[in-house]
Design an enzyme around this catalytic site. Structure first.
Site, mmCIF file in Angstrom:
data_model
loop_
_atom_site.group_PDB
_atom_site.id
_atom_site.type_symbol
_atom_site.label_atom_id
_atom_site.label_comp_id
_atom_site.label_asym_id
_atom_site.label_seq_id
_atom_site.Cartn_x
_atom_site.Cartn_y
_atom_site.Cartn_z
ATOM 1 C CD GLU A 35 -3.049 -0.486 0.050
ATOM 2 O OE1 GLU A 35 -3.227 -0.061 -1.116
ATOM 3 O OE2 GLU A 35 -3.479 -1.567 0.458
ATOM 4 C CG ASP A 38 0.485 3.135 -6.265
ATOM 5 O OD1 ASP A 38 0.876 3.738 -5.232
ATOM 6 O OD2 ASP A 38 -0.616 3.351 -6.787
ATOM 7 C CB SER A 69 -26.667 1.517 -17.003
ATOM 8 O OG SER A 69 -26.595 1.344 -15.596
ATOM 9 N N GLY A 122 -17.650 2.926 -5.303
ATOM 10 C CA GLY A 122 -16.974 3.826 -4.371
ATOM 11 C C GLY A 122 -16.590 3.188 -3.056
ATOM 12 C CG LEU A 125 -14.262 -3.690 -3.151
ATOM 13 C CD1 LEU A 125 -15.395 -4.680 -2.949
ATOM 14 C CD2 LEU A 125 -12.964 -4.280 -2.619
ATOM 15 C CB SER A 128 -14.096 3.581 -11.883
ATOM 16 O OG SER A 128 -12.872 3.511 -11.184
ATOM 17 C CG ASP A 172 -7.369 0.450 -9.078
ATOM 18 O OD1 ASP A 172 -6.601 -0.175 -8.314
ATOM 19 O OD2 ASP A 172 -7.920 1.517 -8.777
HETATM 20 P P1 ADP Z 1 -14.662 2.904 -7.199
HETATM 21 O O1 ADP Z 1 -13.813 3.065 -5.981
HETATM 22 O O2 ADP Z 1 -15.720 1.863 -6.987
HETATM 23 O O3 ADP Z 1 -13.874 2.712 -8.448
HETATM 24 P P2 ADP Z 1 -15.345 5.388 -8.474
HETATM 25 O O4 ADP Z 1 -15.972 6.610 -7.944
HETATM 26 O O5 ADP Z 1 -13.965 5.474 -8.998
HETATM 27 O O6 ADP Z 1 -15.459 4.286 -7.328
HETATM 28 O O7 ADP Z 1 -16.238 4.801 -9.661
HETATM 29 C C1 ADP Z 1 -17.605 4.636 -9.485
HETATM 30 C C2 ADP Z 1 -18.343 5.030 -10.773
HETATM 31 O O8 ADP Z 1 -18.143 4.008 -11.771
HETATM 32 C C3 ADP Z 1 -19.835 5.116 -10.597
HETATM 33 O O9 ADP Z 1 -20.213 6.391 -10.118
HETATM 34 C C4 ADP Z 1 -20.330 4.857 -12.007
HETATM 35 O O10 ADP Z 1 -20.244 6.018 -12.793
HETATM 36 C C5 ADP Z 1 -19.310 3.849 -12.522
HETATM 37 N N1 ADP Z 1 -19.825 2.473 -12.299
HETATM 38 C C6 ADP Z 1 -19.361 1.558 -11.431
HETATM 39 N N2 ADP Z 1 -20.095 0.423 -11.467
HETATM 40 C C7 ADP Z 1 -21.071 0.627 -12.377
HETATM 41 C C8 ADP Z 1 -22.170 -0.145 -12.870
HETATM 42 N N3 ADP Z 1 -22.421 -1.373 -12.393
HETATM 43 N N4 ADP Z 1 -22.946 0.388 -13.830
HETATM 44 C C9 ADP Z 1 -22.706 1.624 -14.310
HETATM 45 N N5 ADP Z 1 -21.702 2.401 -13.882
HETATM 46 C C10 ADP Z 1 -20.891 1.937 -12.917
HETATM 47 MG MG MG Z 2 -12.408 4.077 -9.095
#
Ligand code: ADP
Ligand code: MG
Length: 379
Positions: A35, A38, A69, A122, A125, A128, A172
């Site tokens: 952690e 990177d 979606s 968010g 995990l 995105s 990621d």
């Molecule tokens: P994380 O830590 O999970 O990556 P982020 O804020 O970076 O959080 O990304 C989350 C965003 O990714 C969501 O707000 C959405 O725009 C997109 N996203 C994630 N999963 C989905 C899904 N199953 N369907 C549509 N969009 C998604």
């Molecule tokens: Mg993300």
């Protein structure tokens, strides 16, 4: 309920009146150890998890991508010829990925389909990256592109950096693209060399979401990066990755107290991560757990990126007899911890740790017992 291929096929068939031509998935991830290493050109050891973003699709004979979606109950479409940034939303991750692949010289074709995921948003995990790599996999299968995981991961990262505007590293996308079932991936963040490392048998990885989030993480993150760069300059090397612990001990006196602790975390964490891969190859789960526990103490005391909630979660986890080791995972200040747990104790561990944590903090945690899966694939 975890999503399965049959769910996507059924959903697609309801909407389009025939089964999809392809179904693709790309997973979220959890980092086992390594952690804040990177950006110091060091090592990370993530695994792809059995929570993923899925797309069922069929080709179109124009240059439009049209996606429903399921999670947002919303359809969005865009032309591959006139890509333009729109207002923030889920489709920007798809557009950005298409833009990036085209920037990378790939010829794309249009398609339509259904997108659904079970990576919590968010939560740390990396949902995105899962969206980006699922999109890249869909674009690749429809456009008959070669699937080169590392190259596609770089294009996914570029989409997130330059289109979405989030300054993430490569981990990621790389693990989401290149993960392997029952393995973690040792990533050398300098060379981007990937080494699959088998998970010891008889253990489960459990993600423990504290349900706390920190907003002001950027300034703390930039401050840590600056301290690491300053320390590397003092050692006369490009990055802290180039300093061994023995060298650190010889010349740490020249660093001020805070910079010394920051550097000590990075240097010991790199050594722990490389060692974690070694002990995994021997199937030594107990030693892997011990390294995770050490990683947490280092992040808490030397790097100071933990939080009360994360510390409580790690304490609750460690108190369970099935737990081999636990630590915060991700950038810190909130978000998730993870634990290495004897597989037969995993369900009991999940229930008891959640109860103990909730009793101590009043927060309701989310708990995910995870398996290591393949990276982005056509299923
Ligand atoms: P994380 O830590 O999970 O990556 P982020 O804020 O970076 O959080 O990304 C989350 C965003 O990714 C969501 O707000 C959405 O725009 C997109 N996203 C994630 N999963 C989905 C899904 N199953 N369907 C549509 N969009 C998604
Ligand atoms: Mg993300």
């Amino acid at each position: 309920m975890p999503i399965e291929k049959a769910d996507l096929v059924a959903h697609f068939t309801r909407r389009f009146g025939e089964p999809p031509r392809w179904v693709v998935r790309a997973p979220g991830r959890v980092n086992l150890i390594g952690e804040h290493t990177d950006y110091n050109d060091g090592f990370v050891l993530p695994m792809a998890i059995d929570r993923a973003v899925w797309i069922a699709l069929r080709p179109r004979n124009d240059r439009t991508v049209a996606v429903y979606s399921a999670d947002y109950d919303e359809t969005s479409e865009f032309s591959l010829d006139t890509l333009q940034r729109g207002k923030a939303g889920w489709v920007e991750y798809l557009k950005g990925t298409a833009w990036s692949l085209q920037q990378g010289g790939h010829r794309l074709v249009g398609w339509e389909g259904v997108l659904a995921g079970d990576v919590p948003l968010g939560a740390g995990l990396s949902s995105s990256a899962a969206v980006e790599m699922a999109t890249a996999r869909a674009l690749a299968v429809a456009g008959l592109l070669d699937w080169k995981p590392a190259a596609m991961a770089k294009l996914g990262q570029r989409a997130e950096n330059q289109w979405v505007g989030v300054n993430c590293g490569i981990m990621d996308q790389l693990i989401s693209a290149a993960g392997r079932a029952d393995h973690a991936l040792l990533i050398d963040c300098r060379s981007l060399a990937l080494t699959p490392v088998p998970l010891p048998s008889g253990v489960a990885v459990v993600v423990l979401d504290t349900s706390t989030r920190r907003g002001l993480i950027d300034s703390a993150y930039n401050e840590r990066r600056g301290q690491c760069e300053a320390a590397a300059r003092q050692f006369g090397v490009p990055a802290l990755r180039d300093v061994t612990f023995a060298e650190f001990q010889r010349s740490a006196k020249s660093l001020d107290e805070v910079t010394r602790r920051r550097a000590r975390h990075v240097i010991t964490e790199n050594e722990r991560t490389v060692r974690a891969a070694e002990v995994m190859r021997r199937g030594d789960a107990a030693e892997l757990g011990r390294l995770m526990a050490e990683s947490h103490r280092s992040l808490r005391d030397d790097y100071e990126v933990s939080s009360k909630a994360l510390d409580v979660m790690v304490e609750c986890a460690t108190a369970h007899e099935g737990c081999l080791g636990a630590r915060m995972t991700g950038a810190g200040f909130g978000g998730c911890a993870m634990a290495l747990v004897r597989a037969e104790a995993a369900q009991d561990f999940a229930a008891k740790t959640a109860t103990a944590y909730e009793r101590k903090t009043g927060n309701k945690p989310a708990v995910y017992v995870c398996r290591a899966t393949n990276g982005a694939e056509v299923v």
